[in-house]
Scaffold this active site. Structure first.
Site, short mmCIF file in Angstrom:
data_model
loop_
_atom_site.label_atom_id
_atom_site.label_comp_id
_atom_site.label_asym_id
_atom_site.label_seq_id
_atom_site.Cartn_x
_atom_site.Cartn_y
_atom_site.Cartn_z
CB SER A 20 -0.91 0.03 1.22
OG SER A 20 -1.79 1.14 1.17
CD GLU A 21 -1.29 3.87 -3.02
OE1 GLU A 21 -2.18 4.42 -3.67
OE2 GLU A 21 -1.19 2.62 -2.92
CG ASN A 22 -0.97 3.77 3.59
OD1 ASN A 22 -0.97 2.80 2.84
ND2 ASN A 22 -1.52 3.73 4.79
#
Length: 222
Positions: free
Chosen positions: A52-54
């Site tokens: 997940s890009e977070n």
């Protein structure tokens, strides 16, 4: 052909269908929306590292209501779980993974996909939605392959698979395969190639729901 002649896939069944094609050992980013359901559908025994890009690597399925960790969320603000060996890191490091070409696959939702693979999936600015394009623009050019996952038509019946996108583009020529509730379609140099259709659906009926020409693969399931 009416909808009573065939049964479109549910969103969960769409996720199961995509999960079957994700290979052992791939690093996979799941876009906001329908693609996040894939986390619940990875075949048992298959190692897939969800990103997940977070700043998460090693996500698992969605948590049961009584096991939610309020601090553990994905980029779509959904609660997630972490598998053994999973990791957290700064979002700058997360985007370095993306931009460095270390993500094997990204599955993105789409408002439109053109027959040349152009992708349009900018958010529509609802107050509670992720803003604008988010990380999709980076993912669309940084991941090794992009699959789109979307309903075949809008709620009004307009095609989402089109000759040319009318929405603002996220990326040019990025999508290589499309999974809808009606079919699995590859994007080729010659346009849309149908690989699979839901049982009972004909190519003619699928064509009436598609805004660009379709060709049938030599072998097809469904």
């Amino acid at each position: 052909m009416s909808m009573s002649d065939f049964t479109p896939l549910s969103r969960k069944d769409m996720a199961r269908r995509v999960a079957v094609d994700i290979l052992e050992g791939w690093y996979v980013n799941l876009g906001i929306g329908i693609p996040t359901l894939i986390a619940d559908c990875i075949p048992e025994g298959r190692e897939v590292l969800l990103h997940s890009e977070n700043g998460i690597l090693g996500m698992g399925a969605a948590p049961a209501p009584d096991t939610i960790d309020p601090w553990l969320i994905n980029a779509g603000k959904q609660h997630v779980t972490l598998l053994q060996g999973g990791a957290f890191f700064h979002h700058a490091d997360s985007f370095a993974m993306i931009r460095g070409g270390h993500i094997d696959l990204c599955v993105l939702g789409a408002f439109e996909v053109a027959q040349n693979g152009d992708l349009a999936n900018w958010a529509t600015s609802n107050a509670d939605a992720a803003p604008a394009v988010g990380g999709a623009m980076d993912l669309a050019v940084g991941a090794k392959r992009i699959w789109a996952m979307t309903e075949h038509t809008t709620k009004d019946g307009a095609p989402k698979l089109v000759d040319r996108c009318s929405y603002p583009l996220t990326a040019l020529g990025a999508v290589s395969r499309i999974y809808t509730n009606l079919a699995v379609i590859d994007v080729t140099a010659d346009g849309f190639l149908v690989r699979e259709m839901v049982p009972g659906l004909t190519l003619d009926a699928l064509q009436t729901r598609t805004g660009a020409p379709l060709r049938m693969a030599e072998t097809i399931d469904g």
